[in-house]
Write a protein that holds these residues in place. Structure first.
Motif, PDB file in Angstrom:
ATOM      1  N   LYS A  68       0.832  -1.196   0.000  1.00  0.00           N
ATOM      2  CA  LYS A  68       0.000   0.000   0.000  1.00  0.00           C
ATOM      3  C   LYS A  68       0.871   1.253   0.000  1.00  0.00           C
ATOM      4  O   LYS A  68       2.041   1.214   0.378  1.00  0.00           O
ATOM      5  N   GLN A 117      -2.604   5.509   1.536  1.00  0.00           N
ATOM      6  CA  GLN A 117      -3.543   4.473   1.973  1.00  0.00           C
ATOM      7  C   GLN A 117      -3.345   4.124   3.443  1.00  0.00           C
ATOM      8  O   GLN A 117      -4.315   3.888   4.162  1.00  0.00           O
ATOM      9  N   SER A 122     -14.702   8.949  10.156  1.00  0.00           N
ATOM     10  CA  SER A 122     -14.989   8.902   8.720  1.00  0.00           C
ATOM     11  C   SER A 122     -14.112   9.926   7.997  1.00  0.00           C
ATOM     12  O   SER A 122     -13.452  10.753   8.628  1.00  0.00           O
ATOM     13  N   LEU A 141     -10.222   4.300  -1.885  1.00  0.00           N
ATOM     14  CA  LEU A 141     -11.190   3.287  -1.446  1.00  0.00           C
ATOM     15  C   LEU A 141     -10.549   1.919  -1.215  1.00  0.00           C
ATOM     16  O   LEU A 141     -11.151   1.056  -0.572  1.00  0.00           O
ATOM     17  N   ASP A 142      -9.355   1.740  -1.727  1.00  0.00           N
ATOM     18  CA  ASP A 142      -8.698   0.435  -1.672  1.00  0.00           C
ATOM     19  C   ASP A 142      -7.930   0.274  -0.361  1.00  0.00           C
ATOM     20  O   ASP A 142      -6.726   0.002  -0.344  1.00  0.00           O
ATOM     21  N   ILE A 143      -8.641   0.440   0.749  1.00  0.00           N
ATOM     22  CA  ILE A 143      -7.988   0.366   2.063  1.00  0.00           C
ATOM     23  C   ILE A 143      -8.701  -0.606   3.009  1.00  0.00           C
ATOM     24  O   ILE A 143      -8.405  -0.633   4.198  1.00  0.00           O
ATOM     25  N   PHE A 144      -9.577  -1.409   2.457  1.00  0.00           N
ATOM     26  CA  PHE A 144     -10.373  -2.277   3.317  1.00  0.00           C
ATOM     27  C   PHE A 144      -9.954  -3.753   3.233  1.00  0.00           C
ATOM     28  O   PHE A 144     -10.668  -4.624   3.730  1.00  0.00           O
ATOM     29  N   ASP A 145      -8.810  -4.007   2.631  1.00  0.00           N
ATOM     30  CA  ASP A 145      -8.312  -5.385   2.535  1.00  0.00           C
ATOM     31  C   ASP A 145      -7.076  -5.610   3.400  1.00  0.00           C
ATOM     32  O   ASP A 145      -6.359  -6.588   3.242  1.00  0.00           O
ATOM     33  N   LYS A 189      -6.104   4.633   6.306  1.00  0.00           N
ATOM     34  CA  LYS A 189      -6.491   3.470   7.113  1.00  0.00           C
ATOM     35  C   LYS A 189      -6.378   3.779   8.604  1.00  0.00           C
ATOM     36  O   LYS A 189      -7.220   3.350   9.404  1.00  0.00           O
ATOM     37  N   ASN A 205      -5.410  -4.503   7.640  1.00  0.00           N
ATOM     38  CA  ASN A 205      -5.581  -3.812   8.916  1.00  0.00           C
ATOM     39  C   ASN A 205      -4.215  -3.516   9.514  1.00  0.00           C
ATOM     40  O   ASN A 205      -3.305  -4.372   9.477  1.00  0.00           O
ATOM     41  N   ILE A 214      -9.542   5.494   9.625  1.00  0.00           N
ATOM     42  CA  ILE A 214     -10.663   4.559   9.713  1.00  0.00           C
ATOM     43  C   ILE A 214     -10.579   3.739  11.003  1.00  0.00           C
ATOM     44  O   ILE A 214     -11.584   3.531  11.697  1.00  0.00           O
ATOM     45  N   GLN A 215      -9.378   3.272  11.347  1.00  0.00           N
ATOM     46  CA  GLN A 215      -9.217   2.458  12.553  1.00  0.00           C
ATOM     47  C   GLN A 215      -9.330   3.283  13.830  1.00  0.00           C
ATOM     48  O   GLN A 215      -9.466   2.715  14.918  1.00  0.00           O
TER      49      GLN A 215
END
Length: 203
Positions: free
Chosen positions: A147, A151, A163, A178-182, A155, A184, A158-159
């Protein structure tokens, strides 16, 4: 979503009237056929004090109860200003308080402060006005996951249960955001980023 800026209004009555008028203007622009806005946001609290803020929020509540917005929100409100809204609201508290929040704000209490009012923080300037794009720590962590520094910075937000308000004229950048949900971030990585204030850059 629409935004209204009446931070300079002088008193409760003027703030109510100006906020209502400006918001209705936004409705005409963004929803000319009379549909609901997803969110209507008050950009700044009135600088004239609590009574003036009460006038602003009264106008927003009327728009909400009138079915013109699914949610109403604020931006740049301190805990004291949210207390003012709490003391004067009759229907609902702000769904969101949009605040500057990014890596480098790890010691901020804004998330907990706003949660006490049932209000979620939404981060603007989530990349620290761009300074995190080449940040050394974010870059190093990102390499472990394939990443980018951007990103990783998003992330982290988000953690933190915040928002994000992000924007770009570049479609690929929006897709990357948007590509940050795969993946942690680990507890250790979160702690590193929480403590990260002296940003260093990859050149």
């Amino acid at each position: 979503a629409g935004t209204v800026n009446t931070g300079g209004c002088p008193d409760e009555d003027a703030c109510y009237r100006q906020t209502k008028s400006y918001a209705e203007g936004q409705m005409k622009i963004l929803s000319p056929e009379g549909g609901k806005l997803d969110m209507l946001m008050l950009d700044y609290p009135a600088s004239a004090g609590c009574d003036a803020i009460a006038g602003q929020w009264k106008a927003f509540e009327e728009l909400y109860t009138g079915g013109q917005a699914r949610s109403i929100a604020v931006s740049n409100f301190s805990p004291e200003q949210l207390k003012c809204v709490q003391a004067h609201h009759s229907v609902i508290m702000p769904a969101v308080n949009q605040m500057p929040f990014s890596v480098g704000h790890g010691n901020d209490t804004v998330v907990a402060d706003d949660a006490a009012f049932g209000t979620v923080v939404q981060a603007y300037s989530p990349l620290g006005t761009g300074s995190l794009v080449r940040d050394e720590l974010c870059t190093s962590i990102g390499q472990r996951y394939g990443k980018s520094a951007v990103q990783v910075a998003l992330k982290w937000i988000i953690q933190k249960c915040v928002s994000i308000a992000t924007q770009s004229t570049n479609l690929q950048h929006l897709k990357d955001d948007l590509d940050i949900f795969d993946f942690n971030l680990s507890d250790q990585e979160m702690a590193q980023l929480n403590a990260h204030s002296g940003l260093t850059f990859v050149v």
